[in-house]
Write an enzyme that holds these catalytic residues in place. Structure first.
Site, PDB file in Angstrom:
ATOM      1  N   CYS A   6      11.681  44.667  42.234  1.00  0.00           N
ATOM      2  CA  CYS A   6      12.580  45.792  42.532  1.00  0.00           C
ATOM      3  C   CYS A   6      11.760  47.011  42.968  1.00  0.00           C
ATOM      4  O   CYS A   6      12.145  47.733  43.888  1.00  0.00           O
ATOM      5  CB  CYS A   6      13.461  46.131  41.336  1.00  0.00           C
ATOM      6  SG  CYS A   6      14.856  45.004  41.119  1.00  0.00           S
ATOM      7  N   ASP A  29       2.233  37.113  49.430  1.00  0.00           N
ATOM      8  CA  ASP A  29       1.867  36.989  48.019  1.00  0.00           C
ATOM      9  C   ASP A  29       0.477  37.603  47.816  1.00  0.00           C
ATOM     10  O   ASP A  29      -0.435  37.409  48.616  1.00  0.00           O
ATOM     11  CB  ASP A  29       1.861  35.505  47.610  1.00  0.00           C
ATOM     12  CG  ASP A  29       1.867  35.343  46.113  1.00  0.00           C
ATOM     13  OD1 ASP A  29       2.881  34.891  45.567  1.00  0.00           O
ATOM     14  OD2 ASP A  29       0.834  35.665  45.468  1.00  0.00           O
ATOM     15  N   HIS A  45      18.857  42.409  42.476  1.00  0.00           N
ATOM     16  CA  HIS A  45      18.120  41.839  41.339  1.00  0.00           C
ATOM     17  C   HIS A  45      18.898  40.657  40.760  1.00  0.00           C
ATOM     18  O   HIS A  45      19.815  40.828  39.956  1.00  0.00           O
ATOM     19  CB  HIS A  45      17.841  42.870  40.244  1.00  0.00           C
ATOM     20  CG  HIS A  45      17.043  42.276  39.121  1.00  0.00           C
ATOM     21  ND1 HIS A  45      15.664  42.261  39.109  1.00  0.00           N
ATOM     22  CD2 HIS A  45      17.438  41.613  38.003  1.00  0.00           C
ATOM     23  CE1 HIS A  45      15.248  41.626  38.020  1.00  0.00           C
ATOM     24  NE2 HIS A  45      16.307  41.229  37.331  1.00  0.00           N
ATOM     25  N   ASN A  86      10.316  28.737  41.724  1.00  0.00           N
ATOM     26  CA  ASN A  86       9.978  28.412  40.344  1.00  0.00           C
ATOM     27  C   ASN A  86      11.055  28.899  39.390  1.00  0.00           C
ATOM     28  O   ASN A  86      11.732  29.899  39.657  1.00  0.00           O
ATOM     29  CB  ASN A  86       8.636  29.054  39.978  1.00  0.00           C
ATOM     30  CG  ASN A  86       7.460  28.399  40.672  1.00  0.00           C
ATOM     31  OD1 ASN A  86       7.430  27.173  40.802  1.00  0.00           O
ATOM     32  ND2 ASN A  86       6.510  29.180  41.125  1.00  0.00           N
ATOM     33  N   HIS A  95      12.658  37.883  39.056  1.00  0.00           N
ATOM     34  CA  HIS A  95      13.514  38.362  40.151  1.00  0.00           C
ATOM     35  C   HIS A  95      13.441  37.251  41.192  1.00  0.00           C
ATOM     36  O   HIS A  95      12.337  36.950  41.692  1.00  0.00           O
ATOM     37  CB  HIS A  95      12.967  39.708  40.665  1.00  0.00           C
ATOM     38  CG  HIS A  95      13.735  40.314  41.804  1.00  0.00           C
ATOM     39  ND1 HIS A  95      14.142  41.641  41.816  1.00  0.00           N
ATOM     40  CD2 HIS A  95      14.142  39.790  42.987  1.00  0.00           C
ATOM     41  CE1 HIS A  95      14.782  41.901  42.949  1.00  0.00           C
ATOM     42  NE2 HIS A  95      14.790  40.787  43.687  1.00  0.00           N
ATOM     43  N   HIS A  97      12.932  34.652  43.925  1.00  0.00           N
ATOM     44  CA  HIS A  97      12.136  34.715  45.149  1.00  0.00           C
ATOM     45  C   HIS A  97      11.792  33.311  45.604  1.00  0.00           C
ATOM     46  O   HIS A  97      11.710  32.383  44.803  1.00  0.00           O
ATOM     47  CB  HIS A  97      10.854  35.545  44.943  1.00  0.00           C
ATOM     48  CG  HIS A  97      10.027  35.099  43.780  1.00  0.00           C
ATOM     49  ND1 HIS A  97      10.343  35.418  42.475  1.00  0.00           N
ATOM     50  CD2 HIS A  97       8.906  34.333  43.722  1.00  0.00           C
ATOM     51  CE1 HIS A  97       9.448  34.887  41.661  1.00  0.00           C
ATOM     52  NE2 HIS A  97       8.580  34.214  42.393  1.00  0.00           N
ATOM     53  N   HIS A  99       9.023  31.118  47.724  1.00  0.00           N
ATOM     54  CA  HIS A  99       7.675  31.076  48.292  1.00  0.00           C
ATOM     55  C   HIS A  99       7.733  30.242  49.567  1.00  0.00           C
ATOM     56  O   HIS A  99       8.211  29.097  49.530  1.00  0.00           O
ATOM     57  CB  HIS A  99       6.697  30.361  47.351  1.00  0.00           C
ATOM     58  CG  HIS A  99       6.513  31.003  46.005  1.00  0.00           C
ATOM     59  ND1 HIS A  99       5.372  31.704  45.659  1.00  0.00           N
ATOM     60  CD2 HIS A  99       7.299  31.024  44.897  1.00  0.00           C
ATOM     61  CE1 HIS A  99       5.467  32.116  44.405  1.00  0.00           C
ATOM     62  NE2 HIS A  99       6.630  31.722  43.919  1.00  0.00           N
TER      63      HIS A  99
END
Ligand code: 5GP
Ligand code: ZN
Length: 109
Positions: A6, A29, A45, A86, A95, A97, A99
Protein backbone atom coordinates in the site's frame (compact mmCIF):
# COMPACT_ATOMS: atom_id res chain seq x y z
CA UNK A 1 -2.78 0.82 7.09
CA UNK A 2 0.73 -0.44 7.74
CA UNK A 3 1.16 -2.40 4.51
CA UNK A 4 4.38 -2.28 2.48
CA UNK A 5 2.69 -2.59 -0.92
CA UNK A 6 0.00 0.00 0.00
CA UNK A 7 2.89 2.36 0.80
CA UNK A 8 4.56 1.61 -2.55
CA UNK A 9 1.21 2.20 -4.33
CA UNK A 10 0.81 5.55 -2.53
CA UNK A 11 4.46 6.32 -3.45
CA UNK A 12 5.37 6.71 0.21
CA UNK A 13 8.09 4.10 -0.42
CA UNK A 14 10.04 4.44 -3.67
CA UNK A 15 9.90 1.75 -6.33
CA UNK A 16 10.52 1.81 -10.04
CA UNK A 17 6.88 1.55 -11.19
CA UNK A 18 6.92 0.31 -14.81
CA UNK A 19 3.13 0.30 -15.44
CA UNK A 20 0.15 1.77 -13.68
CA UNK A 21 -3.62 1.89 -14.23
CA UNK A 22 -6.57 2.94 -12.06
CA UNK A 23 -6.61 -0.52 -10.50
CA UNK A 24 -3.05 -1.90 -10.48
CA UNK A 25 0.66 -1.14 -10.44
CA UNK A 26 3.66 -3.10 -11.71
CA UNK A 27 7.15 -2.78 -10.25
CA UNK A 28 10.30 -4.95 -10.16
CA UNK A 29 10.84 -7.26 -7.21
CA UNK A 30 13.58 -5.88 -4.94
CA UNK A 31 15.19 -9.34 -4.71
CA UNK A 32 14.72 -10.87 -8.18
CA UNK A 33 14.38 -14.64 -8.50
CA UNK A 34 14.63 -14.61 -12.31
CA UNK A 35 16.06 -12.44 -15.09
CA UNK A 36 12.67 -10.71 -15.30
CA UNK A 37 10.84 -10.52 -11.98
CA UNK A 38 7.92 -8.12 -11.87
CA UNK A 39 5.18 -7.79 -9.27
CA UNK A 40 1.66 -7.04 -10.50
CA UNK A 41 -0.22 -5.57 -7.57
CA UNK A 42 -3.88 -4.49 -7.31
CA UNK A 43 -4.20 -1.01 -5.80
CA UNK A 44 -7.00 -2.23 -3.56
CA UNK A 45 -5.71 -3.87 -0.39
CA UNK A 46 -6.78 -7.49 -0.88
CA UNK A 47 -4.96 -9.60 1.70
CA UNK A 48 -4.49 -12.68 -0.46
CA UNK A 49 -5.96 -15.41 -2.64
CA UNK A 50 -8.47 -16.30 0.10
CA UNK A 51 -10.24 -12.95 -0.38
CA UNK A 52 -10.74 -13.31 -4.14
CA UNK A 53 -14.39 -13.45 -5.17
CA UNK A 54 -16.70 -12.66 -8.06
CA UNK A 55 -16.37 -8.92 -7.43
CA UNK A 56 -12.76 -9.14 -8.61
CA UNK A 57 -13.49 -10.89 -11.93
CA UNK A 58 -12.70 -7.76 -13.97
CA UNK A 59 -9.57 -7.07 -11.95
CA UNK A 60 -8.29 -10.61 -12.58
CA UNK A 61 -8.85 -10.21 -16.32
CA UNK A 62 -6.93 -6.92 -16.20
CA UNK A 63 -4.10 -8.61 -14.31
CA UNK A 64 -3.72 -11.32 -16.95
CA UNK A 65 -4.06 -8.79 -19.80
CA UNK A 66 -1.18 -6.95 -18.10
CA UNK A 67 0.81 -10.20 -17.83
CA UNK A 68 0.40 -10.70 -21.59
CA UNK A 69 1.54 -7.13 -22.33
CA UNK A 70 4.57 -7.53 -20.04
CA UNK A 71 5.46 -10.89 -21.63
CA UNK A 72 5.55 -9.21 -25.06
CA UNK A 73 7.42 -6.14 -23.78
CA UNK A 74 10.08 -8.31 -22.16
CA UNK A 75 10.39 -10.57 -25.22
CA UNK A 76 9.34 -13.66 -23.24
CA UNK A 77 6.69 -15.04 -25.60
CA UNK A 78 8.84 -17.96 -26.81
CA UNK A 79 10.99 -18.19 -23.70
CA UNK A 80 10.39 -19.45 -20.15
CA UNK A 81 7.92 -17.56 -18.03
CA UNK A 82 5.45 -18.24 -15.26
CA UNK A 83 3.05 -16.42 -12.96
CA UNK A 84 3.24 -17.23 -9.24
CA UNK A 85 0.86 -16.30 -6.43
CA UNK A 86 1.98 -17.35 -2.97
CA UNK A 87 -0.37 -17.98 -0.08
CA UNK A 88 -0.24 -19.13 3.52
CA UNK A 89 3.28 -19.26 4.92
CA UNK A 90 4.75 -18.93 1.42
CA UNK A 91 3.33 -15.40 1.23
CA UNK A 92 5.46 -12.76 2.93
CA UNK A 93 3.68 -9.53 1.99
CA UNK A 94 -0.02 -9.71 3.00
CA UNK A 95 -1.30 -7.75 -0.02
CA UNK A 96 -2.31 -9.84 -3.06
CA UNK A 97 0.34 -9.81 -5.79
CA UNK A 98 1.26 -11.80 -8.86
CA UNK A 99 4.92 -12.55 -9.60
CA UNK A 100 5.81 -12.60 -13.30
CA UNK A 101 9.06 -14.57 -13.61
CA UNK A 102 10.81 -14.76 -16.95
CA UNK A 103 14.06 -15.98 -18.45
CA UNK A 104 16.47 -17.97 -16.34
CA UNK A 105 15.20 -18.81 -12.81
CA UNK A 106 17.64 -18.09 -10.02
CA UNK A 107 15.78 -19.45 -7.00
CA UNK A 108 12.43 -20.48 -5.61
CA UNK A 109 9.97 -17.67 -5.07
P1 5GP B 1 5.67 -13.12 -1.43
O1 5GP B 1 6.66 -13.97 -0.70
O2 5GP B 1 4.76 -12.37 -0.50
O3 5GP B 1 4.93 -13.85 -2.52
O4 5GP B 1 6.52 -12.04 -2.24
C1 5GP B 1 6.88 -10.80 -1.74
C2 5GP B 1 7.95 -10.24 -2.66
O5 5GP B 1 8.09 -8.87 -2.38
C3 5GP B 1 9.31 -10.88 -2.46
O6 5GP B 1 9.73 -11.53 -3.68
C4 5GP B 1 10.23 -9.72 -2.08
O7 5GP B 1 11.51 -9.79 -2.66
C5 5GP B 1 9.44 -8.52 -2.56
N1 5GP B 1 9.68 -7.31 -1.77
C6 5GP B 1 9.74 -7.22 -0.41
N2 5GP B 1 9.93 -5.94 -0.04
C7 5GP B 1 9.98 -5.20 -1.18
C8 5GP B 1 10.17 -3.80 -1.44
O8 5GP B 1 10.32 -2.96 -0.54
N3 5GP B 1 10.17 -3.41 -2.74
C9 5GP B 1 10.02 -4.30 -3.77
N4 5GP B 1 10.06 -3.80 -5.02
N5 5GP B 1 9.83 -5.62 -3.56
C10 5GP B 1 9.81 -6.06 -2.29
ZN1 ZN C 1 -1.84 -3.27 1.20
Amino acid sequence: MDCLFCKIIKKEIPSNIVAESDSLVVFPDINPAAEVHLLIVPKKHIAGVGEIGEEYAQLLVEIFDTVNILVKKNDLTDKLYRVVVNGGKAQHVPHLHFHLLGGQWKKYV
